[in-house]
Write an enzyme that holds these catalytic residues in place. Structure first.
Site, PDB file in Angstrom:
ATOM      1  N   GLU A 243      -3.923  29.145  -6.007  1.00 52.77           N
ATOM      2  CA  GLU A 243      -2.699  29.059  -5.202  1.00 52.77           C
ATOM      3  C   GLU A 243      -1.439  28.962  -6.054  1.00 52.77           C
ATOM      4  O   GLU A 243      -0.426  29.555  -5.719  1.00 52.77           O
ATOM      5  CB  GLU A 243      -2.776  27.873  -4.240  1.00 52.77           C
ATOM      6  CG  GLU A 243      -3.814  28.073  -3.149  1.00 52.77           C
ATOM      7  CD  GLU A 243      -3.773  26.982  -2.092  1.00 52.77           C
ATOM      8  OE1 GLU A 243      -2.740  26.814  -1.421  1.00 52.77           O
ATOM      9  OE2 GLU A 243      -4.782  26.267  -1.944  1.00 52.77           O
ATOM     10  N   HIS A 259     -30.026  27.603 -13.876  1.00 56.66           N
ATOM     11  CA  HIS A 259     -31.117  28.230 -13.127  1.00 56.66           C
ATOM     12  C   HIS A 259     -30.711  29.575 -12.536  1.00 56.66           C
ATOM     13  O   HIS A 259     -31.475  30.158 -11.795  1.00 56.66           O
ATOM     14  CB  HIS A 259     -31.607  27.266 -12.038  1.00 56.66           C
ATOM     15  CG  HIS A 259     -32.120  25.977 -12.627  1.00 56.66           C
ATOM     16  ND1 HIS A 259     -33.422  25.806 -13.044  1.00 56.66           N
ATOM     17  CD2 HIS A 259     -31.470  24.824 -12.937  1.00 56.66           C
ATOM     18  CE1 HIS A 259     -33.564  24.580 -13.551  1.00 56.66           C
ATOM     19  NE2 HIS A 259     -32.383  23.977 -13.507  1.00 56.66           N
ATOM     20  N   LYS A 350      -2.293  33.660   8.331  1.00 55.29           N
ATOM     21  CA  LYS A 350      -2.080  32.719   9.442  1.00 55.29           C
ATOM     22  C   LYS A 350      -1.194  33.358  10.512  1.00 55.29           C
ATOM     23  O   LYS A 350      -1.442  33.212  11.702  1.00 55.29           O
ATOM     24  CB  LYS A 350      -1.447  31.420   8.930  1.00 55.29           C
ATOM     25  CG  LYS A 350      -2.428  30.547   8.135  1.00 55.29           C
ATOM     26  CD  LYS A 350      -1.821  29.205   7.718  1.00 55.29           C
ATOM     27  CE  LYS A 350      -2.814  28.375   6.926  1.00 55.29           C
ATOM     28  NZ  LYS A 350      -2.323  27.088   6.469  1.00 55.29           N
TER      29      LYS A 350
HETATM   30  O1  PA5 Z   1      -2.504  24.568  -0.068  1.00 59.41           O
HETATM   31  C1  PA5 Z   1      -2.311  25.158   0.991  1.00 59.41           C
HETATM   32  O2  PA5 Z   1      -1.177  25.414   1.420  1.00 59.41           O
HETATM   33  C2  PA5 Z   1      -3.494  25.574   1.852  1.00 59.41           C
HETATM   34  O3  PA5 Z   1      -4.684  25.484   1.148  1.00 59.41           O
HETATM   35  C3  PA5 Z   1      -3.513  24.708   3.119  1.00 59.41           C
HETATM   36  O4  PA5 Z   1      -3.808  23.374   2.789  1.00 59.41           O
HETATM   37  C4  PA5 Z   1      -4.535  25.271   4.114  1.00 59.41           C
HETATM   38  O5  PA5 Z   1      -4.174  26.572   4.487  1.00 59.41           O
HETATM   39  C5  PA5 Z   1      -4.659  24.406   5.362  1.00 59.41           C
HETATM   40  O6  PA5 Z   1      -3.414  24.110   5.908  1.00 59.41           O
HETATM   41  P1  PA5 Z   1      -3.090  22.588   6.294  1.00 59.41           P
HETATM   42  O7  PA5 Z   1      -3.241  21.807   5.021  1.00 59.41           O
HETATM   43  O8  PA5 Z   1      -1.702  22.593   6.802  1.00 59.41           O
HETATM   44  O9  PA5 Z   1      -4.110  22.222   7.319  1.00 59.41           O
END
Ligand code: PA5
Length: 359
Positions: A243, A259, A350
């Site tokens: 990310e 393994h 999303k």
């Molecule tokens: O780091 C991020 O932005 C994502 O991994 C979010 O955590 C993920 O999409 C889930 O969203 P939320 O944390 O708002 O539930």
């Protein structure tokens, strides 16, 4: 931390104007504030009480940055609690969930559809529920439940202390886990020390996070964890590399990797790998031996780096290595000239799903 193999003479990351230019949302400040965030999350929790409960099992439902707190709780409590902790990254709950289950529903935004659906199922099954969110639909639909509202306005992955601390605090307060006030103190103070070393202000030759970022740049990191304590940390490294730095990263675990995964090294491919061994002083003797054998087998096939947890308590050891990974991922973002905060593809997916409504 043993990471002597990754010494380079580069200093690009010492250019503060480059950091400011690339890190538009100031993710460095969020990350470097981790010790204070842990402190704040703890003091927010101390204002609450949780009635005692002996669950048959514990489920942490969430996705991405909101789910990792469950993995970390699992690593932390691995040797301590007698009921299983399961992290559920799905729309649906496993069949074993019942009235005797304790279910944490964690979504930073409160709008993640998988977690919202999991909430409904937990409600139908009358499981004991604790909701952790900063607002959104989850807060609305969970009005009748225990809702731990956390500070809003930042990327979920940078709010880790607020997503993780309440899980452990609730378990302590319910009598499921032991209280660990000394461990929290140790963790906060260790992170403050480590921050001196990993901070952008510390020049490259003395900065282990910058050094490792230089060494991993342009490589596919393979993160090999050596114990249940570091498994969740390795996974956090992977997701932060994805990310923040916008790169692929891969995780595997000892002893399982001996393994199957190890056979990949017998083949030849064109990818330039960097293996990072995430190690802990508590790993067992057989694993130590396995690590030595792995080093022998990988000789000349990939760059290999070792990083170790620091501190005494399991909590401090987990956070010491997690903190390093978070900082390395940010330095990698700078080297790759990508804004660590931006997550266009995640947002795109999303918004597309929102546009078609519920399935
Ligand atoms: O780091 C991020 O932005 C994502 O991994 C979010 O955590 C993920 O999409 C889930 O969203 P939320 O944390 O708002 O539930």
């Amino acid at each position: 931390m043993g990471c002597e193999n990754c010494r380079t003479n580069r200093t690009d990351l010492d250019d503060s104007s480059l950091l400011r230019e690339v890190d538009k949302g100031d993710m460095f400040s969020f990350s470097l504030n981790m010790p204070e965030d842990i402190e704040k999350a703890l003091s927010d929790c101390q204002a609450r009480s949780f009635s005692s409960f002996s669950p048959d099992n514990i489920l942490v439902c969430g996705m991405g940055g909101s789910a990792i707190g469950g993995d970390l709780a699992n690593s932390l409590l691995w040797e301590e609690i007698s009921v299983p902790i399961h992290v559920n990254r799905d729309y649906h709950l496993p069949a074993f969930v019942s009235k005797n289950s304790l279910v944490f529903l964690v979504s930073y935004s409160g709008n993640t559809e998988e977690t919202l659906n999991a909430y409904k199922e937990a409600q139908e099954k009358e499981a004991r529920r604790i909701v952790i969110c900063s607002g959104g639909k989850l807060k609305e639909i969970a009005r009748e439940d225990v809702v731990i509202e956390i500070p809003s306005g930042r990327p979920p992955r940078s709010a880790l202390p607020f997503l993780f601390v309440p899980i452990v605090y609730a378990l302590e307060s319910m009598g499921v886990a032991r209280k660990r006030s000394r461990d929290w103190k140790e963790t906060i103070s260790l992170l403050r020390q480590l921050r001196e070393n990993y901070s952008p202000l510390t020049p490259s030759p003395d900065n282990k996070a910058k050094q490792l970022a230089y060494c991993l740049q342009g490589k596919l990191p393979l993160l090999y964890s050596t114990s249940p304590l570091t498994h969740s940390v390795a996974y956090r490294w992977k997701t932060q590399f994805n990310e923040n730095a916008k790169i692929h990263a891969y995780v595997d675990y000892f002893p399982e990797l001996h393994h199957n995964e190890i056979m990949g090294w017998e083949g030849k491919d064109e990818v330039s790998y960097a293996v990072v061994l995430l190690r802990d002083k508590g790993e067992n003797e057989r694993i130590r031996r396995r690590v030595e054998i792995t080093k022998e087998l990988l000789e000349g096939k990939a760059d290999l780096y070792e990083v170790w947890t620091q501190g005494e308590s399991r909590l401090a050891r987990i956070f010491s290595l997690l903190f390093l990974g978070d900082l390395v991922s940010l330095y990698l973002a700078i080297l790759n000239r990508v804004d660590p905060q931006e997550i266009n593809f995640i947002n795109y997916i999303k918004s597309k799903l929102n546009a078609v409504g519920e399935g």
